[in-house]
Design an enzyme around this catalytic site. Structure first.
Site: not given
Ligand code: IMP
Ligand code: MG
Length: 172
Positions: A96-97, A100, A149, A162
């Site tokens: 995963e990238d 958050d 962000f 990207r």
């Molecule tokens: P989570 O479910 O809140 O943990 O979010 C995970 C997903 O939100 C990641 O796979 C990203 O695609 C997106 N995301 C969260 N933070 C960022 C950010 O700072 N930049 C770009 N995408 C983000």
């Molecule tokens: Mg993602």
């Protein structure tokens, strides 16, 4: 809009990802590793990670609903594209990238674990611990960052940036 300012430069990414490949191989020394890459944000990370590994790897791709054009999560996770092959008995690593709130990984770990992998690990390039809403276990983390962000190296803002070779912060 000005180009994003550099948070993690290209060379630091490359060096850390090579280390992560070693960490993964150390954790799973004798096994074929089956990577499940979370589209789209993790595509560049996966591509560098697997090139730093030996030939005992395979990979598949999964997609979940994302933020859309907003920088805030809706809290809702939906499977958009499933993997093509079964995970039964395989050593699976979710790629995963960024983690958050943790909601996406929590959901993915839950559905993939139910498919009976021999082991299930998670490798995430970035982590923003200050924003966590659910307690999710991430076995391999590239970089822990503050609450910015970020874009680049696979991550987008409204599908842009990207292709940046570095991780940057949006400046308005
Ligand atoms: P989570 O479910 O809140 O943990 O979010 C995970 C997903 O939100 C990641 O796979 C990203 O695609 C997106 N995301 C969260 N933070 C960022 C950010 O700072 N930049 C770009 N995408 C983000
Ligand atoms: Mg993602």
């Amino acid at each position: 809009m000005a180009p994003p300012t550099v948070l993690i430069e290209q060379r630091a990414l490359a060096a850390r990802i090579r280390e992560m490949a070693t960490e993964l191989r150390t954790a799973l020394p004798n096994d074929d590793i089956h990577f499940v890459c979370v589209l789209k944000g993790a595509f560049m990370f996966l591509s560098d990670l697997v090139r730093a590994l030996d030939e005992r790897v395979s990979m598949d791709f999964i997609a979940v609903s994302s933020y859309g054009a907003s920088t805030k999560s809706t809290g809702e996770v939906r499977l958009v594209k499933d993997v093509d092959t079964g995970l039964q008995g395989r050593h699976v690593v979710i790629v995963e990238d960024i983690v958050d709130t943790g909601l996406t990984l929590h959901y993915l770990q839950d559905i993939l674990r139910r498919r009976g992998p021999a082991s299930l690990h998670t490798a995430c390039l970035l982590s923003k611990p200050s924003r966590r809403q659910v307690d999710v276990k991430v076995d391999f983390i590239g970089f822990t960052i503050d609450d910015h962000f970020v874009v680049g190296y696979g991550l987008d803002y409204a599908e842009r940036y990207r292709n940046l070779p570095y991780i940057g912060i949006m400046v308005s």
